[in-house]
Design a protein around this motif. Structure first.
Motif, short mmCIF file in Angstrom:
data_model
loop_
_atom_site.label_atom_id
_atom_site.label_comp_id
_atom_site.label_asym_id
_atom_site.label_seq_id
_atom_site.Cartn_x
_atom_site.Cartn_y
_atom_site.Cartn_z
N GLY A 27 0.81 -1.21 0.00
CA GLY A 27 0.00 0.00 0.00
C GLY A 27 0.85 1.26 0.00
N ASN A 28 1.87 1.27 0.82
CA ASN A 28 2.77 2.43 0.87
C ASN A 28 3.49 2.63 -0.46
OD1 ASN A 28 2.12 3.01 3.54
ND2 ASN A 28 3.75 1.72 4.34
N ARG A 29 3.94 1.54 -1.06
CA ARG A 29 4.62 1.61 -2.35
C ARG A 29 3.67 2.15 -3.43
NH1 ARG A 29 7.62 -3.55 -5.20
NH2 ARG A 29 8.00 -2.58 -7.20
N ALA A 30 2.45 1.64 -3.45
CA ALA A 30 1.47 2.09 -4.44
C ALA A 30 1.19 3.59 -4.32
CB ALA A 30 0.17 1.30 -4.29
N ARG A 31 1.04 4.08 -3.11
CA ARG A 31 0.79 5.52 -2.92
C ARG A 31 1.99 6.35 -3.37
NH1 ARG A 31 -1.50 2.98 1.44
NH2 ARG A 31 -3.77 3.17 1.53
N ARG A 32 3.19 5.89 -3.07
CA ARG A 32 4.39 6.61 -3.52
C ARG A 32 4.48 6.65 -5.04
NH1 ARG A 32 6.99 3.48 0.35
NH2 ARG A 32 7.97 2.23 -1.28
N ARG A 33 3.96 5.63 -5.70
CA ARG A 33 4.02 5.56 -7.16
C ARG A 33 2.86 6.28 -7.84
NH1 ARG A 33 6.92 0.02 -8.89
NH2 ARG A 33 8.74 0.36 -7.61
N GLY A 34 1.98 6.89 -7.04
CA GLY A 34 0.94 7.73 -7.62
C GLY A 34 -0.47 7.19 -7.66
N TRP A 35 -0.70 6.00 -7.11
CA TRP A 35 -2.07 5.49 -7.06
C TRP A 35 -2.85 6.33 -6.06
CZ3 TRP A 35 -3.57 2.20 -10.66
CH2 TRP A 35 -2.59 1.45 -11.32
N THR A 36 -4.03 6.79 -6.46
CA THR A 36 -4.82 7.66 -5.59
C THR A 36 -5.67 6.88 -4.61
OG1 THR A 36 -6.53 7.81 -7.29
CG2 THR A 36 -4.87 9.57 -7.22
N THR A 37 -6.03 5.64 -4.96
CA THR A 37 -6.84 4.80 -4.08
C THR A 37 -6.22 3.41 -4.04
OG1 THR A 37 -8.83 6.00 -4.73
CG2 THR A 37 -9.15 3.89 -3.63
N VAL A 38 -6.05 2.89 -2.83
CA VAL A 38 -5.54 1.53 -2.64
C VAL A 38 -6.62 0.75 -1.90
CG1 VAL A 38 -3.77 0.12 -1.54
CG2 VAL A 38 -3.15 2.34 -2.52
N ARG A 39 -7.08 -0.34 -2.52
CA ARG A 39 -8.14 -1.15 -1.89
C ARG A 39 -7.58 -2.55 -1.64
NH1 ARG A 39 -14.01 -2.20 -4.69
NH2 ARG A 39 -12.70 -3.04 -6.36
N SER A 40 -7.70 -3.01 -0.40
CA SER A 40 -7.27 -4.36 -0.01
C SER A 40 -8.50 -5.16 0.39
CB SER A 40 -6.30 -4.30 1.17
OG SER A 40 -5.12 -3.65 0.81
N VAL A 41 -8.60 -6.36 -0.15
CA VAL A 41 -9.74 -7.22 0.16
C VAL A 41 -9.24 -8.64 0.44
CG1 VAL A 41 -11.33 -5.87 -1.25
CG2 VAL A 41 -10.13 -7.79 -2.28
N PRO A 42 -9.98 -9.38 1.26
CA PRO A 42 -9.59 -10.77 1.51
C PRO A 42 -10.02 -11.66 0.34
CG PRO A 42 -11.56 -10.23 2.76
CD PRO A 42 -11.10 -8.96 2.09
N PRO A 43 -9.42 -12.83 0.20
CA PRO A 43 -9.81 -13.75 -0.87
C PRO A 43 -11.31 -14.08 -0.78
CG PRO A 43 -7.79 -14.50 0.16
CD PRO A 43 -8.32 -13.37 1.00
N GLY A 44 -11.96 -14.08 -1.94
CA GLY A 44 -13.36 -14.43 -1.99
C GLY A 44 -14.33 -13.34 -1.58
N ALA A 45 -13.81 -12.15 -1.28
CA ALA A 45 -14.69 -11.05 -0.86
C ALA A 45 -15.61 -10.64 -2.00
CB ALA A 45 -13.86 -9.85 -0.42
N ILE A 46 -16.81 -10.25 -1.64
CA ILE A 46 -17.75 -9.74 -2.62
C ILE A 46 -17.53 -8.23 -2.67
CG2 ILE A 46 -20.18 -9.40 -3.18
CD1 ILE A 46 -20.70 -12.05 -1.68
N ILE A 47 -17.13 -7.74 -3.86
CA ILE A 47 -16.83 -6.32 -4.01
C ILE A 47 -17.49 -5.78 -5.26
CG2 ILE A 47 -14.61 -6.44 -2.79
CD1 ILE A 47 -13.24 -6.54 -5.54
N THR A 48 -17.62 -4.46 -5.30
CA THR A 48 -18.12 -3.83 -6.52
C THR A 48 -17.01 -3.88 -7.56
OG1 THR A 48 -17.37 -1.64 -5.82
CG2 THR A 48 -19.63 -2.27 -5.24
N MET A 49 -17.39 -4.00 -8.80
CA MET A 49 -16.40 -4.13 -9.86
C MET A 49 -16.37 -2.91 -10.78
SD MET A 49 -14.76 -6.84 -9.19
CE MET A 49 -13.79 -6.97 -10.66
N GLU A 50 -16.95 -1.80 -10.33
CA GLU A 50 -16.87 -0.61 -11.18
C GLU A 50 -15.40 -0.21 -11.31
OE1 GLU A 50 -16.55 1.35 -7.21
OE2 GLU A 50 -17.62 -0.38 -7.96
#
Length: 71
Positions: A27-50
């Protein structure tokens, strides 16, 4: 329907390089590289796919990134 996401609007990054990293470090690496949103989910989680430009998604198991994808 909104505009099609443009790859130029996102950081240029090797998503495979995140697999195996500690979730917090990834997450820290992604933010340093310019990602504005970092989302972490567990395996098999039901998430929106937009698709969200600038978001990186991590599937995390036992504190480690096991899968990574844009949007």
């Amino acid at each position: 329907m909104g505009p099609t996401p443009d790859a130029q609007d996102q950081p240029s990054d090797d998503l495979g390089a995140y697999v195996g990293l500690d979730a917090d470090d990834a997450g820290n690496r992604a933010r340093r590289r310019g990602w504005t949103t970092v989302r972490s989910v567990p395996p098999g989680a039901i998430i929106t796919m937009e698709y969200v430009v600038g978001r990186i998604n991590f599937e995390v198991a036992h504190g480690r990134v096991v899968r990574c994808w844009r949007g």
